[in-house]
Design a protein around this motif. Structure first.
Motif, PDB file in Angstrom:
ATOM      1  N   ASP A  41       0.846  -1.188   0.000  1.00  0.00           N
ATOM      2  CA  ASP A  41       0.000   0.000   0.000  1.00  0.00           C
ATOM      3  C   ASP A  41       0.886   1.243   0.000  1.00  0.00           C
ATOM      4  OD1 ASP A  41       0.833   0.395   2.663  1.00  0.00           O
ATOM      5  OD2 ASP A  41      -1.119  -0.084   3.529  1.00  0.00           O
ATOM      6  N   ASP A  42       0.294   2.425   0.073  1.00  0.00           N
ATOM      7  CA  ASP A  42       1.070   3.668   0.002  1.00  0.00           C
ATOM      8  C   ASP A  42       1.972   3.889   1.211  1.00  0.00           C
ATOM      9  OD1 ASP A  42      -1.082   4.099   1.697  1.00  0.00           O
ATOM     10  OD2 ASP A  42      -1.643   6.027   0.835  1.00  0.00           O
ATOM     11  N   ARG A  43       1.804   3.097   2.275  1.00  0.00           N
ATOM     12  CA  ARG A  43       2.673   3.190   3.454  1.00  0.00           C
ATOM     13  C   ARG A  43       3.718   2.082   3.498  1.00  0.00           C
ATOM     14  NH1 ARG A  43      -1.947   4.390   7.966  1.00  0.00           N
ATOM     15  NH2 ARG A  43      -2.491   6.461   7.184  1.00  0.00           N
ATOM     16  N   GLY A  44       3.731   1.219   2.480  1.00  0.00           N
ATOM     17  CA  GLY A  44       4.689   0.116   2.439  1.00  0.00           C
ATOM     18  C   GLY A  44       4.220  -1.144   3.136  1.00  0.00           C
ATOM     19  N   ASN A  45       2.968  -1.163   3.613  1.00  0.00           N
ATOM     20  CA  ASN A  45       2.406  -2.362   4.235  1.00  0.00           C
ATOM     21  C   ASN A  45       2.012  -3.369   3.163  1.00  0.00           C
ATOM     22  OD1 ASN A  45       2.456  -1.276   6.926  1.00  0.00           O
ATOM     23  ND2 ASN A  45       0.715  -0.013   6.335  1.00  0.00           N
ATOM     24  N   VAL A  46       2.024  -4.646   3.512  1.00  0.00           N
ATOM     25  CA  VAL A  46       1.651  -5.697   2.573  1.00  0.00           C
ATOM     26  C   VAL A  46       0.144  -5.955   2.667  1.00  0.00           C
ATOM     27  CG1 VAL A  46       1.985  -8.123   1.925  1.00  0.00           C
ATOM     28  CG2 VAL A  46       3.929  -6.750   2.719  1.00  0.00           C
ATOM     29  N   VAL A  47      -0.525  -5.817   1.526  1.00  0.00           N
ATOM     30  CA  VAL A  47      -1.960  -6.072   1.417  1.00  0.00           C
ATOM     31  C   VAL A  47      -2.133  -7.417   0.714  1.00  0.00           C
ATOM     32  CG1 VAL A  47      -4.152  -5.263   0.463  1.00  0.00           C
ATOM     33  CG2 VAL A  47      -2.452  -3.602   1.280  1.00  0.00           C
ATOM     34  N   ILE A  48      -2.943  -8.279   1.303  1.00  0.00           N
ATOM     35  CA  ILE A  48      -3.195  -9.615   0.773  1.00  0.00           C
ATOM     36  C   ILE A  48      -4.569  -9.659   0.124  1.00  0.00           C
ATOM     37  CG2 ILE A  48      -3.522 -12.061   1.382  1.00  0.00           C
ATOM     38  CD1 ILE A  48      -0.622 -11.137   1.740  1.00  0.00           C
ATOM     39  N   ALA A  49      -4.661 -10.293  -1.045  1.00  0.00           N
ATOM     40  CA  ALA A  49      -5.941 -10.623  -1.683  1.00  0.00           C
ATOM     41  C   ALA A  49      -6.056 -12.140  -1.595  1.00  0.00           C
ATOM     42  CB  ALA A  49      -5.964 -10.158  -3.125  1.00  0.00           C
ATOM     43  N   TYR A  50      -6.939 -12.602  -0.735  1.00  0.00           N
ATOM     44  CA  TYR A  50      -7.104 -14.015  -0.441  1.00  0.00           C
ATOM     45  C   TYR A  50      -8.232 -14.604  -1.279  1.00  0.00           C
ATOM     46  CZ  TYR A  50      -8.267 -18.166   2.307  1.00  0.00           C
ATOM     47  OH  TYR A  50      -8.542 -19.449   2.719  1.00  0.00           O
ATOM     48  N   PRO A  51      -8.032 -15.769  -1.912  1.00  0.00           N
ATOM     49  CA  PRO A  51      -9.095 -16.394  -2.694  1.00  0.00           C
ATOM     50  C   PRO A  51     -10.207 -16.921  -1.789  1.00  0.00           C
ATOM     51  CG  PRO A  51      -7.148 -17.790  -2.646  1.00  0.00           C
ATOM     52  CD  PRO A  51      -6.788 -16.531  -1.934  1.00  0.00           C
ATOM     53  N   LEU A  52     -11.443 -16.527  -2.098  1.00  0.00           N
ATOM     54  CA  LEU A  52     -12.542 -16.821  -1.190  1.00  0.00           C
ATOM     55  C   LEU A  52     -13.832 -17.071  -1.963  1.00  0.00           C
ATOM     56  CD1 LEU A  52     -12.887 -16.791   1.964  1.00  0.00           C
ATOM     57  CD2 LEU A  52     -13.730 -14.460   1.699  1.00  0.00           C
ATOM     58  N   CYS A  53     -14.557 -18.084  -1.552  1.00  0.00           N
ATOM     59  CA  CYS A  53     -15.877 -18.365  -2.125  1.00  0.00           C
ATOM     60  C   CYS A  53     -16.920 -17.483  -1.440  1.00  0.00           C
ATOM     61  CB  CYS A  53     -16.232 -19.836  -1.930  1.00  0.00           C
ATOM     62  SG  CYS A  53     -15.269 -20.955  -2.970  1.00  0.00           S
ATOM     63  N   PRO A  54     -18.013 -17.159  -2.133  1.00  0.00           N
ATOM     64  CA  PRO A  54     -19.025 -16.259  -1.568  1.00  0.00           C
ATOM     65  C   PRO A  54     -19.633 -16.721  -0.245  1.00  0.00           C
ATOM     66  CG  PRO A  54     -19.392 -16.544  -3.917  1.00  0.00           C
ATOM     67  CD  PRO A  54     -18.309 -17.519  -3.529  1.00  0.00           C
ATOM     68  N   ALA A  55     -19.721 -18.015  -0.003  1.00  0.00           N
ATOM     69  CA  ALA A  55     -20.327 -18.518   1.235  1.00  0.00           C
ATOM     70  C   ALA A  55     -19.376 -18.475   2.430  1.00  0.00           C
ATOM     71  CB  ALA A  55     -20.818 -19.948   1.025  1.00  0.00           C
TER      72      ALA A  55
END
Length: 173
Positions: free
Chosen positions: A38-52
């Protein structure tokens, strides 16, 4: 030529060896997380997830080698998604804003490589085991990431939709 009984013993032995190996050795995941800074150098995770399902917690670990044995050391852990975005699988590692309870605050900078393990819950509150993936911060994107884009540890630039589309989510395989 092998006799039938020796052939069965051989097949049984091979199957047993494969089963035991799969229980004791970590296997590479075919499902990749996305990550970005992110703009502060933190690590942002996008985790694979099902809708339920929803994200209920996460932790960061590293493998520690001591002589001939190895173990895992927890660097950070948190529970209780603090927003709908986090519940849907996008969260920041090591910051108090993503989760309500930090069980293990991040005490130092993240190393260049680490595991992220995510805990899932179903909508009715049942806990699921979730998944884990290796995050390799030394892998750099081939170009600047656009908003909504993430990198995988193999260097592929992906969208949030791509991360989720890796899962079948109840659709036939």
């Amino acid at each position: 030529m092998l006799s039938r009984s020796r052939g069965r013993v051989l097949i049984t032995t091979v199957l047993l060896a494969v089963a035991l190996t799969s229980c004791t050795e970590p296997r590479p995941s075919s499902v990749r997380f996305g990550y970005r800074s992110d703009d502060r150098g933190n690590v942002v995770i996008a985790y694979p997830l099902c809708p339920a399902h929803t994200v209920s917690g996460a932790e960061v670990t590293v493998r520690v080698q001591r002589g001939s044995t190895s173990s895992f050391k927890k660097l950070w852990g948190a529970m209780g998604a603090a927003s709908n975005e986090v519940k849907r699988g996008v969260f920041t590692v090591g910051t108090p804003g993503s989760f309500r309870q930090e069980g293990k605050p991040l005490a130092e900078a993240l190393p260049s490589g680490f595991y992220v393990r995510v805990k899932e819950s179903t909508r009715d509150g049942e806990s699921n085991s979730g998944r884990e993936d290796w995050i390799d911060l030394s892998v750099q994107p081939s170009r600047a990431l656009k908003p909504g884009e993430y990198l995988t540890s193999v260097g592929k630039i992906v969208s949030r939709q791509w991360v989720n589309d890796q899962l079948t989510c109840g659709k036939g395989s």
